[in-house]
Each structure stands twice: as structure tokens, then as C-alpha cells.
Enzyme design. Structure first.
Site, short mmCIF file in Angstrom:
data_model
loop_
_atom_site.label_atom_id
_atom_site.label_comp_id
_atom_site.label_asym_id
_atom_site.label_seq_id
_atom_site.Cartn_x
_atom_site.Cartn_y
_atom_site.Cartn_z
N CYS A 115 -14.26 -32.13 -63.22
CA CYS A 115 -15.57 -31.60 -62.82
C CYS A 115 -16.45 -31.26 -64.02
CB CYS A 115 -15.39 -30.37 -61.95
SG CYS A 115 -14.33 -30.68 -60.54
N HIS A 255 -21.47 -25.87 -61.41
CA HIS A 255 -20.57 -26.75 -60.66
C HIS A 255 -20.40 -26.15 -59.26
CE1 HIS A 255 -17.41 -29.22 -59.36
NE2 HIS A 255 -16.43 -28.37 -59.56
N ASN A 285 -17.45 -29.90 -52.93
CA ASN A 285 -17.19 -30.13 -54.35
C ASN A 285 -17.13 -31.64 -54.60
OD1 ASN A 285 -16.09 -30.43 -56.89
ND2 ASN A 285 -14.50 -28.88 -56.62
N1 ACO Z 1 -7.97 -22.80 -43.40
C1 ACO Z 1 -7.37 -21.66 -43.01
N2 ACO Z 1 -6.51 -20.97 -43.78
C2 ACO Z 1 -6.26 -21.45 -45.01
C3 ACO Z 1 -6.85 -22.64 -45.49
C4 ACO Z 1 -7.72 -23.32 -44.63
N3 ACO Z 1 -8.35 -24.46 -44.98
N4 ACO Z 1 -6.42 -22.86 -46.74
C5 ACO Z 1 -5.60 -21.86 -47.05
N5 ACO Z 1 -5.49 -21.00 -46.02
C6 ACO Z 1 -4.70 -19.78 -45.92
C7 ACO Z 1 -3.58 -19.77 -46.92
O1 ACO Z 1 -2.45 -20.45 -46.43
C8 ACO Z 1 -3.33 -18.28 -47.10
O2 ACO Z 1 -2.54 -17.82 -46.05
P1 ACO Z 1 -1.38 -16.76 -46.36
O3 ACO Z 1 -2.08 -15.55 -46.90
O4 ACO Z 1 -0.76 -16.60 -45.02
O5 ACO Z 1 -0.50 -17.42 -47.38
C9 ACO Z 1 -4.72 -17.67 -46.94
O6 ACO Z 1 -5.51 -18.67 -46.26
C10 ACO Z 1 -5.37 -17.33 -48.26
O7 ACO Z 1 -5.20 -18.43 -49.14
P2 ACO Z 1 -5.73 -18.42 -50.62
O8 ACO Z 1 -5.33 -19.69 -51.30
O9 ACO Z 1 -5.39 -17.12 -51.29
O10 ACO Z 1 -7.31 -18.42 -50.36
P3 ACO Z 1 -8.44 -18.26 -51.38
O11 ACO Z 1 -9.32 -17.16 -50.98
O12 ACO Z 1 -7.94 -18.30 -52.80
O13 ACO Z 1 -9.27 -19.60 -51.13
C11 ACO Z 1 -9.61 -21.72 -52.15
C12 ACO Z 1 -8.65 -20.85 -51.35
C13 ACO Z 1 -10.87 -21.92 -51.35
C14 ACO Z 1 -8.94 -23.07 -52.40
C15 ACO Z 1 -9.94 -21.01 -53.48
O14 ACO Z 1 -8.75 -20.59 -54.09
C16 ACO Z 1 -10.69 -21.88 -54.43
O15 ACO Z 1 -11.83 -22.24 -54.20
N6 ACO Z 1 -10.10 -22.19 -55.59
C17 ACO Z 1 -10.74 -23.03 -56.58
C18 ACO Z 1 -10.48 -24.45 -56.23
C19 ACO Z 1 -11.38 -25.39 -57.00
O16 ACO Z 1 -12.49 -25.10 -57.34
N7 ACO Z 1 -10.84 -26.58 -57.23
C20 ACO Z 1 -11.58 -27.65 -57.77
C21 ACO Z 1 -11.76 -27.55 -59.24
S1 ACO Z 1 -12.80 -28.77 -59.80
C22 ACO Z 1 -11.99 -30.26 -60.12
O17 ACO Z 1 -11.63 -30.51 -61.26
C23 ACO Z 1 -11.78 -31.26 -59.02
#
Ligand code: ACO
Length: 328
Positions: A115, A255, A285
Site C-alpha cells: 500500500c 491510505h 482498501n
Molecule cells: N465480521 C464480524 N466479526 C468479525 C469480522 C467480520 N468481518 N472480522 C473479525 N471479526 C471478529 C473477530 O473474530 C473478533 O472476535 P473475537 O473477539 O470473538 O475473537 C472480533 O470481531 C474483533 O476482531 P479484531 O480483529 O480485534 O477487530 P479489529 O477491531 O481489530 O478490526 C480489522 C479488524 C478491521 C481487520 C482491523 O484490525 C484493521 O483494520 N487492521 C488493519 C488492516 C489493514 O489495514 N490491512 C491492510 C494493510 S495495507 C496492505 O498492504 C494491503
């Protein structure tokens, strides 16, 4: 930065027509619209048609960028395509694009910094123009992330989309253009966000495909923490090396990964939400395409005026990050 002033002469963007909404995803994985919107800010993403590949998206954005720069393809000296979803291993997507555009005098290469790739590309192009080696460079961020997304994995499938953004770099009047770049990498975090299958360490086999190793693997929580830390610090470092203050920022082009990551960057930079270009609700994204797509939309919407101070900032797999201060 001294010497020739280098800036953006034209911008372009392209997104495929098909929309993948949160409601569509509810039918595919165990998720819901409310969770996706509150945790990410994303409502829908665009998905390339089966016959479209990354170079096709790049082509559409590039044609617009050339038009808006007022130059023809044969005036290009170099094409850089930032992507993690090339049409194929080789030839590079930049070479495929060069042929589609008919940019016969241009050298061409792809750049892999996830990214952060577009900002890495801008830094390269800026340096090559500033030394006098080249006059016009096309920098494109283009992705078909739908092709590397596991639509059985709710952790990643809700995040990614397809699209492209392009800019033409060239000489601009003194006082305008790029004022600084801050690029960084931390390979120690490489396993937080990656695709293992299909490369030289784990070549494609029936086993690697059935193990789904050719899709994005991500540790979302750790990437989130890294992103929050690095977005603010990279922007601050780029500002200070350009001799600018946070209060000088007219528009932040971040981003577009997660609204909460953008909000934390805004907080650290003491900026209100109207000082950021945000379109992740509509596109999700789009990795290397996300910053040029946001920039092109900001220009289209009349949010960028001559003399404005823009800060472009991104992070991604690698791990990598990059920020730049640009006077429009
Ligand atoms: N729908 C419902 N529940 C979900 C989902 C979903 N799609 N995904 C995860 N959950 C659940 C999890 O299982 C977890 O449940 P648990 O507490 O029972 O274990 C709960 O929701 C919380 O999960 P977290 O992973 O802690 O959620 P978080 O608030 O961190 O959000 C997310 C997850 C959106 C992925 C966030 O961590 C994020 O945006 N991270 C950055 C990712 C990113 O930007 N990646 C791309 C980088 S750029 C590149 O190079 C491509």
C-alpha cells in the site's frame, strides 16, 4: 529539496463498475454491515470484471492523467506501476501498460511496496526528474485485490477492492511541487501481511492452492497498531524535513485502509475530519491505488487549490510506509 521543482501535472482514476456491498458479504461470510461500518468505515468496494486485469485498470486511469496533464503518451520518459497484483509475474504490468498506451519512448518497471507503493513510486519519479534524467514520468497505483482475496475469510474479505489512480510528474514553477519524502520499511513485520504461495519459496502446487496460500494472510490487530503508530510519525517527519508545521496542512490524503486509522492520524496531526480526503466507504482498501485514487477524486471535487499544502501518507505490507509534503 533543491534544484528543479517537480510536481504533479495531471491526475486520473478508474474504478470497475461492479459493486460488492456489505450486504453482499453478509451472504458470503459470517459478518454484518454494522460490524464492518463501525470497525472499518467501509460500505462497498469495486470488483473488476472477469476480463479485466490490473493493466486494464491502470490504462484507464493513465489515459485520464495524460489528458489532464496535457501531454501525449510519447512524451513519457518512464512508467512506474506500483502494484501487488500484477497481471502476471513478468513481463511487468508497467511494460504491458507501456504497450497499451503506445508510450514508445518510455522505460517501464513495476514497484512492490504494497500500500506504500504509490508514495515509493512518487519518490523515485521525483528524484529521476530532479536530477535531469527524465522530464515526464507516469506513476500509477493499480490493483485487482479481488483476485488475491479469500472470500471465505471474514477477516480480510471485507477490506479489499479493485481500482487504479495515476499521476504525471514533471517540472512545476518554483515554490510548488514535492517538498519532502519520508520512506521506511521494517522487514521484521513481513509476516503480518503477506501472500506465501506462488513465489520461489512456496511455488504453486495443488497442495499450496488447496491450502489457500495464494490469498492474502493478515494479522489485522498488529497491522492496525503498526498503522496507527506509523501514519502519524511518517507525516510528522515529512512535514519537519520540508520545514512545515501541522497547522500548514490544507488536505491530508491518507491510505484508505480503515476509518479508525485515519481518525487516529488526524488526531495526532491536530486536524479535523474535513481536512482529510476519505473515500474508503465507497472503495475499501485498494492498496497501492488508494492514495492516487483519493488524490484524483479530491482534484475532481475541487478540494485542491493552487498553493495548497497536501500531505500524502500510507503504510502497508513489507512492512512499509511513506509520506510526502506536496505544494499543489
Ligand atoms: N465480521 C464480524 N466479526 C468479525 C469480522 C467480520 N468481518 N472480522 C473479525 N471479526 C471478529 C473477530 O473474530 C473478533 O472476535 P473475537 O473477539 O470473538 O475473537 C472480533 O470481531 C474483533 O476482531 P479484531 O480483529 O480485534 O477487530 P479489529 O477491531 O481489530 O478490526 C480489522 C479488524 C478491521 C481487520 C482491523 O484490525 C484493521 O483494520 N487492521 C488493519 C488492516 C489493514 O489495514 N490491512 C491492510 C494493510 S495495507 C496492505 O498492504 C494491503
Amino acid at each position: 529539496m533543491n534544484g528543479i521543482s517537480v510536481g504533479i501535472l495531471g491526475t486520473g482514476k478508474y474504478v470497475p463498475e461492479r459493486r460488492l456491498t456489505n450486504q453482499d458479504l453478509e451472504q458470503m461470510v459470517d459478518t454484518n454491515d454494522e460490524w464492518i461500518v463501525t470497525r472499518t468505515g467501509i460500505r462497498e468496494r469495486r470488483i473488476a470484471a472477469p476480463e479485466q486485469a490490473t493493466s486494464d485498470l491502470a490504462y484507464e486511469a493513465s489515459v485520464q492523467a495524460l489528458k489532464s496533464a496535457g501531454i501525449t503518451a510519447d512524451e513519457l520518459d518512464l512508467i512506474i506501476v506500483a502494484t501487488i497484483t500484477p497481471d502476471m509475474f513478468f513481463p511487468s504490468t508497467a511494460c504491458l501498460l507501456q504497450e497499451k498506451l503506445g508510450a514508445k519512448k518510455a522505460a517501464a518497471f513495476d514497484l512492490s511496496a504494497a500500500c506504500s507503493g504509490f508514495i515509493y513510486g512518487l519518490a523515485n519519479a521525483n528524484a529521476l526528474i530532479a536530477t535531469g534524467m527524465y522530464r515526464h514520468v507516469l506513476v500509477v497505483g493499480a490493483e485487482c485485490l479481488s483476485r488475491i482475496t479469500d472470500y471465505t475469510d471474514r477477516n480480510t474479505s471485507i477490506l479489499f477492492g479493485d481500482g487504479a489512480g495515476a499521476v504525471v510528474l514533471g517540472h512545476v514553477p518554483e515554490g510548488r511541487g514535492f517538498k519532502s519524502f519520508k520512506l521506511g520499511a521494517d522487514g521484521a513485520g513481513g509476516d503480518l501481511l503477506r501472500i506465501c504461495g506462488g513465489g520461489s519459496r512456496l511455488p504453486s502446487t495443488e497442495q499450496s492452492v488447496s491450502d489457500r496460500r495464494h490469498f492474502i494472510e493478515m494479522n489485522g490487530r498488529d497491522v492496525f497498531k503498526f498503522a496507527v503508530r506509523v501514519m502519524g510519525s511518517a507525516a510528522e517527519e515529512a512535514l519537519s524535513s520540508a520545514g512545515y508545521e501541522k497547522a500548514d496542512i490544507d488536505l491530508l490524503i491518507p491510505h484508505q485502509a480503515n476509518i479508525r486509522i485515519i481518525q487516529s492520524a488526524l488526531e495526532r496531526l491536530n486536524l479535523s475530519e474535513d481536512k482529510a480526503m476519505i473515500n474508503l466507504d465507497r472503495y475499501g482498501n485498494v492498496s497501492a491505488a488508494s492514495i492516487p485514487l483519493a488524490l484524483a477524486e479530491a482534484v475532481e471535487q475541487g478540494r485542491v487549490n493552487e498553493g495548497d499544502c497536501l500531505v500524502l501518507v500510507g503504510f502497508g505490507g513489507g512492512l512499509t510506509w511513506g509520506a510526502s509534503v506536496l505544494i499543489w
